[in-house]
Design a protein around this motif. Structure first.
Motif, PDB file in Angstrom:
ATOM      1  N   LEU A 166      -5.127   1.108   7.476  1.00 20.03           N
ATOM      2  CA  LEU A 166      -5.370  -0.043   8.349  1.00 20.03           C
ATOM      3  C   LEU A 166      -6.292  -1.059   7.693  1.00 20.03           C
ATOM      4  O   LEU A 166      -7.362  -0.710   7.185  1.00 20.03           O
ATOM      5  CB  LEU A 166      -5.974   0.423   9.671  1.00 20.03           C
ATOM      6  CG  LEU A 166      -6.345  -0.685  10.673  1.00 20.03           C
ATOM      7  CD1 LEU A 166      -5.096  -1.433  11.139  1.00 20.03           C
ATOM      8  CD2 LEU A 166      -7.103  -0.110  11.867  1.00 20.03           C
ATOM      9  N   VAL A 167      -5.870  -2.330   7.751  1.00 21.44           N
ATOM     10  CA  VAL A 167      -6.750  -3.466   7.478  1.00 21.44           C
ATOM     11  C   VAL A 167      -6.808  -4.269   8.768  1.00 21.44           C
ATOM     12  O   VAL A 167      -5.777  -4.719   9.275  1.00 21.44           O
ATOM     13  CB  VAL A 167      -6.237  -4.336   6.321  1.00 21.44           C
ATOM     14  CG1 VAL A 167      -7.117  -5.584   6.178  1.00 21.44           C
ATOM     15  CG2 VAL A 167      -6.231  -3.547   5.017  1.00 21.44           C
ATOM     16  N   THR A 168      -8.003  -4.434   9.313  1.00 17.18           N
ATOM     17  CA  THR A 168      -8.135  -5.084  10.619  1.00 17.18           C
ATOM     18  C   THR A 168      -9.305  -6.049  10.632  1.00 17.18           C
ATOM     19  O   THR A 168     -10.250  -5.928   9.837  1.00 17.18           O
ATOM     20  CB  THR A 168      -8.330  -4.032  11.728  1.00 17.18           C
ATOM     21  OG1 THR A 168      -8.426  -4.693  13.004  1.00 17.18           O
ATOM     22  CG2 THR A 168      -9.599  -3.221  11.520  1.00 17.18           C
ATOM     23  N   ASP A 219     -15.382   0.854   8.740  1.00 17.41           N
ATOM     24  CA  ASP A 219     -15.146   0.106   7.507  1.00 17.41           C
ATOM     25  C   ASP A 219     -15.421   0.964   6.273  1.00 17.41           C
ATOM     26  O   ASP A 219     -16.485   1.572   6.135  1.00 17.41           O
ATOM     27  CB  ASP A 219     -16.041  -1.138   7.476  1.00 17.41           C
ATOM     28  CG  ASP A 219     -15.667  -2.090   6.352  1.00 17.41           C
ATOM     29  OD1 ASP A 219     -14.490  -2.094   5.942  1.00 17.41           O
ATOM     30  OD2 ASP A 219     -16.552  -2.833   5.883  1.00 17.41           O
ATOM     31  N   GLY A 220     -14.438   1.012   5.387  1.00 13.35           N
ATOM     32  CA  GLY A 220     -14.571   1.776   4.161  1.00 13.35           C
ATOM     33  C   GLY A 220     -14.283   3.251   4.310  1.00 13.35           C
ATOM     34  O   GLY A 220     -14.274   3.983   3.314  1.00 13.35           O
ATOM     35  N   LEU A 276     -10.257  -0.825   6.387  1.00 18.67           N
ATOM     36  CA  LEU A 276     -11.035  -1.916   5.825  1.00 18.67           C
ATOM     37  C   LEU A 276     -11.094  -3.013   6.877  1.00 18.67           C
ATOM     38  O   LEU A 276     -10.072  -3.353   7.490  1.00 18.67           O
ATOM     39  CB  LEU A 276     -10.418  -2.453   4.534  1.00 18.67           C
ATOM     40  CG  LEU A 276     -10.400  -1.503   3.337  1.00 18.67           C
ATOM     41  CD1 LEU A 276      -9.952  -2.247   2.074  1.00 18.67           C
ATOM     42  CD2 LEU A 276     -11.757  -0.839   3.108  1.00 18.67           C
ATOM     43  N   VAL A 277     -12.280  -3.569   7.095  1.00 17.60           N
ATOM     44  CA  VAL A 277     -12.516  -4.501   8.197  1.00 17.60           C
ATOM     45  C   VAL A 277     -12.951  -5.848   7.634  1.00 17.60           C
ATOM     46  O   VAL A 277     -13.819  -5.915   6.753  1.00 17.60           O
ATOM     47  CB  VAL A 277     -13.588  -3.944   9.167  1.00 17.60           C
ATOM     48  CG1 VAL A 277     -13.812  -4.916  10.324  1.00 17.60           C
ATOM     49  CG2 VAL A 277     -13.174  -2.571   9.698  1.00 17.60           C
ATOM     50  N   ARG A 290      -8.950  -8.017   1.626  1.00 19.28           N
ATOM     51  CA  ARG A 290      -8.989  -6.615   2.048  1.00 19.28           C
ATOM     52  C   ARG A 290      -7.611  -5.962   1.897  1.00 19.28           C
ATOM     53  O   ARG A 290      -7.505  -4.797   1.509  1.00 19.28           O
ATOM     54  CB  ARG A 290      -9.473  -6.505   3.490  1.00 19.28           C
ATOM     55  CG  ARG A 290     -10.871  -7.015   3.748  1.00 19.28           C
ATOM     56  CD  ARG A 290     -11.899  -6.295   2.884  1.00 19.28           C
ATOM     57  NE  ARG A 290     -12.777  -5.463   3.682  1.00 19.28           N
ATOM     58  CZ  ARG A 290     -13.640  -4.582   3.176  1.00 19.28           C
ATOM     59  NH1 ARG A 290     -13.699  -4.418   1.859  1.00 19.28           N
ATOM     60  NH2 ARG A 290     -14.398  -3.857   3.955  1.00 19.28           N
ATOM     61  N   ILE A 291      -6.563  -6.708   2.179  1.00 14.67           N
ATOM     62  CA  ILE A 291      -5.208  -6.183   1.992  1.00 14.67           C
ATOM     63  C   ILE A 291      -4.969  -5.865   0.519  1.00 14.67           C
ATOM     64  O   ILE A 291      -4.494  -4.782   0.157  1.00 14.67           O
ATOM     65  CB  ILE A 291      -4.169  -7.192   2.513  1.00 14.67           C
ATOM     66  CG1 ILE A 291      -4.294  -7.369   4.027  1.00 14.67           C
ATOM     67  CG2 ILE A 291      -2.753  -6.737   2.153  1.00 14.67           C
ATOM     68  CD1 ILE A 291      -3.521  -8.564   4.574  1.00 14.67           C
ATOM     69  N   VAL A 292      -5.315  -6.816  -0.335  1.00 16.91           N
ATOM     70  CA  VAL A 292      -5.083  -6.646  -1.771  1.00 16.91           C
ATOM     71  C   VAL A 292      -5.930  -5.503  -2.327  1.00 16.91           C
ATOM     72  O   VAL A 292      -5.483  -4.750  -3.204  1.00 16.91           O
ATOM     73  CB  VAL A 292      -5.360  -7.965  -2.512  1.00 16.91           C
ATOM     74  CG1 VAL A 292      -5.331  -7.765  -4.024  1.00 16.91           C
ATOM     75  CG2 VAL A 292      -4.344  -9.016  -2.101  1.00 16.91           C
ATOM     76  N   GLU A 293      -7.156  -5.340  -1.831  1.00 17.58           N
ATOM     77  CA  GLU A 293      -8.021  -4.251  -2.294  1.00 17.58           C
ATOM     78  C   GLU A 293      -7.320  -2.903  -2.170  1.00 17.58           C
ATOM     79  O   GLU A 293      -7.379  -2.071  -3.093  1.00 17.58           O
ATOM     80  CB  GLU A 293      -9.324  -4.224  -1.489  1.00 17.58           C
ATOM     81  CG  GLU A 293     -10.355  -5.245  -1.898  1.00 17.58           C
ATOM     82  CD  GLU A 293     -11.608  -5.138  -1.034  1.00 17.58           C
ATOM     83  OE1 GLU A 293     -11.944  -4.008  -0.611  1.00 17.58           O
ATOM     84  OE2 GLU A 293     -12.241  -6.178  -0.773  1.00 17.58           O
TER      85      GLU A 293
END
Length: 344
Positions: free
Chosen positions: A257-259, A271-272, A276-277, A289-292
């Motif tokens: 999830l990326v939110t 987060d983490g 990822l937030v 955050r998506i690319v990370e």
């Protein structure tokens, strides 16, 4: 106990309606007499219960489709649980579900938040909001959502998924779906082979963004198998979220999830650790955050697995036990709970 749910019964699935049906199912499994009064939501209502194919009902539930859904009669009982500020007379002690923030029309939401009865808040964020709006602490009760883990589960290996990201596209302004699509487009510019799958009950108001696939009203099997279980990452871009069933469904199916930091996600997005937030309304931060996660597959898999394990705690049996405890202790004291399955 005899408990009546006044439920918004539309011809298409909504998270709020599904949750009310599942609370009703859970209490029925625990031995209570349950009635569901089906009323309209924004002028739309089912013609018959069989129209609701997207959430099976316990066979013991009694259903009512009143002639006047705007002023429905309710059967005699111990408690009536409503979804907005329209409070019927009779039927038992009243309480309202609070499932969203700044989602309903302003007058309807104001009536809900100021209804002269206890509020059943389905996230910690919503509990804080109703207290900020003047509800006494002992009248704002947190009752968590659940999830059907027999349906929402990993069926495709987390480590062997295509470079695909998915997002629920909801045209409501607070969901900021266009912003989410913009962040996904920015991520595609950095990862050219990235596939983006959007889905929803109505097409994007401004059209489907270029180089993205939109799936209109996928059935439940297609949602689970073809979208959640083929996604490396699921994105939620909302400004406010009451809870957010879709992100939790995706997490249960192994999508990382990326939110945004939207309030309701606080109950599952650490987060983490489990997600990822990103700050709300920040396209660049959300894209980053998506690319990370897509650039670091070990981290993506770890976040996905952490999230999957974390959301195992959300079950409708646990949710029903919380709701039953509230009813017995606060709404209809002196009415003992039946001997039902104990949920830890």
């Amino acid at each position: 106990m005899i408990v009546t749910f006044v439920a918004p019964s539309t011809s298409f699935p909504t998270g709020g309606a599904i949750a009310i049906y599942e609370f009703a199912n859970g209490l029925a499994r625990r031995g209570h007499e349950i009635h569901v009064v089906h009323v309209d939501l924004f002028g739309d209502r089912i013609a018959e219960v069989a129209d609701i194919t997207w959430c099976p009902f316990d066979d013991r539930i009694h259903h009512h489709l009143p002639d006047d859904p705007a002023d429905p009669p309710v059967p005699d009982g111990d408690a009536v649980l409503c979804f907005d500020g329209r409070l019927p007379t009779g039927g038992g002690a009243l309480a309202v579900f609070v499932q969203g923030y700044k989602v309903l029309p302003e007058a309807m939401e104001d009536a809900l938040y100021h209804a002269p009865c206890p509020k059943i808040c389905t996230s910690r964020f919503l509990q804080r909001m109703v207290i900020e709006h003047g509800t006494a602490l002992d009248q704002a009760v947190f009752v968590p959502y659940g999830l059907r883990h027999d349906k929402y589960r990993v069926t495709a290996p987390i480590d062997r998924r295509p470079p695909r990201v998915s997002m629920l596209y909801n045209n409501h302004p607070t969901k900021c779906a266009a912003l989410g699509a913009e962040a996904l487009a920015a991520a595609r510019r950095r990862i050219p082979d990235l596939e983006v799958v959007l889905f929803g009950t109505s097409p994007p108001a401004d059209g489907v963004p270029a180089d993205m696939t939109f799936v209109l009203s996928p059935d439940q099997d297609a949602l689970v198998q073809d979208i959640y279980n083929t996604s490396r990452v699921f994105v939620s871009s909302a400004l406010y979220e009451g809870f957010g069933l879709a992100p939790v469904e995706a997490m249960a199916c192994g999508a990382a999830l990326v939110t945004t930091d939207n309030g309701g996600a606080d109950d599952y997005a650490v987060d983490g650790v489990t997600a990822l937030v990103a700050p709300p309304l920040d396209v660049d931060a959300l894209a980053t955050r998506i690319v990370e996660l897509l650039d670091d597959d070990d981290r993506r898999q770890q976040i996905a697995e952490n999230g999957r394990r974390f959301v195992e705690r959300f079950t409708w049996d646990v949710a029903a036990e919380h709701l039953e405890r509230f009813l017995v202790d606060h709404l209809v004291p002196g009415n003992p709970a039946p001997t039902g399955p104990s949920v830890k």
